[in-house]
Scaffold this motif. Sequence first.
Motif, short mmCIF file in Angstrom:
data_model
loop_
_atom_site.label_atom_id
_atom_site.label_comp_id
_atom_site.label_asym_id
_atom_site.label_seq_id
_atom_site.Cartn_x
_atom_site.Cartn_y
_atom_site.Cartn_z
N ASP A 7 0.85 -1.19 0.00
CA ASP A 7 0.00 0.00 0.00
C ASP A 7 0.89 1.24 0.00
OD1 ASP A 7 -2.56 -1.46 0.34
OD2 ASP A 7 -1.63 -2.03 2.23
N THR A 8 0.79 2.04 -1.05
CA THR A 8 1.71 3.16 -1.20
C THR A 8 1.27 4.42 -0.44
OG1 THR A 8 0.63 3.63 -3.31
CG2 THR A 8 2.68 2.38 -3.39
N TRP A 9 -0.04 4.65 -0.32
CA TRP A 9 -0.55 5.77 0.48
C TRP A 9 -1.48 5.22 1.55
CZ3 TRP A 9 1.04 10.78 0.22
CH2 TRP A 9 1.77 11.15 -0.91
N THR A 10 -1.23 5.59 2.80
CA THR A 10 -2.03 5.06 3.91
C THR A 10 -2.44 6.19 4.85
OG1 THR A 10 0.01 4.57 5.15
CG2 THR A 10 -0.97 2.77 3.85
N TRP A 11 -3.47 5.90 5.64
CA TRP A 11 -4.01 6.86 6.60
C TRP A 11 -4.29 6.11 7.89
CZ3 TRP A 11 -9.59 9.25 6.10
CH2 TRP A 11 -9.78 10.21 7.11
N GLU A 12 -3.89 6.70 9.02
CA GLU A 12 -4.11 6.09 10.34
C GLU A 12 -4.79 7.10 11.27
OE1 GLU A 12 -1.04 3.85 13.01
OE2 GLU A 12 -1.17 5.94 13.70
N ILE A 13 -5.76 6.62 12.03
CA ILE A 13 -6.38 7.40 13.11
C ILE A 13 -6.11 6.64 14.41
CG2 ILE A 13 -8.52 8.30 14.08
CD1 ILE A 13 -9.60 8.52 11.24
#
Length: 258
Positions: free
Chosen positions: A137-143
């Motif tokens: 996964d080249t672009w990721t988002w974490e909360i």
Amino acid sequence: MRRVLPMFAVLLAALAPAAARAQDNYEIQVYGASLVAPNHTMVELHSNFTAEGRAAVVDNLLPTEHAFHETLEITHGFTSWLEVGFYVFTSVRDGNGWSWVGNHVRPRVAVPESWHWPVGVSLSTEFGYQRRPFSTDTWTWEIRPIVDQQLGRWYWAVNPALEKSVTGENAGRGWEFSPNAAVSYDVTHQVTVALEYYGAFGPLSGFDPAPAQQHQLFGAVDLNVSQLWEINLGVGRGFTASTDHLLLKTIFGYRLPF
């Protein structure tokens, strides 16, 4: 304490980690709720070595075994309730050389200590890019919600993080549950011993099968030599087929008055 410790034991038993994607053994740290002080900057070097891991190329991902991961983290405190961190991830391995892996940015807000809540509470969101040879996964988002508390010599922290692939092979999996937790004890004013847990269940819509999940348990030591320094040393073990099996980590951080 009779209530807190059993709750933590149940938490460790329940958190079976997960993720059918590449492991993120770059910044191995359970977050506390407190922020970098306003008008100060924290510079940290995260150094991790995988002694036993994936030895072959799988799904076009480079092997993790005998790889050194070096991560530079720079975090600036803007107010009593806001800080922003920036990461540079790198990897070096015999035969692959030293490679830039990617960059992330992480703003975080917190409940100010002046509110006198019984527990520390903050919320981090992290977004960034990592190259395909190191992650599917080249672009990721974490909360990442963060809750912690100091109880005399004891301390605990829980990070029930949610992660999402924005672009990459797992983009259709939705939000994934990747909780972290830690409990520690101050042996002396200078030495703290800790147990740290890192896991990934898989998507909230349906957790991964147990062998495809990831979870690691670290024994760690914090050396409290000065309020300016952060020093963490740890040895971790993975417990599923998709988890790197033996890792060593260090964190060296220094607080700058600007």
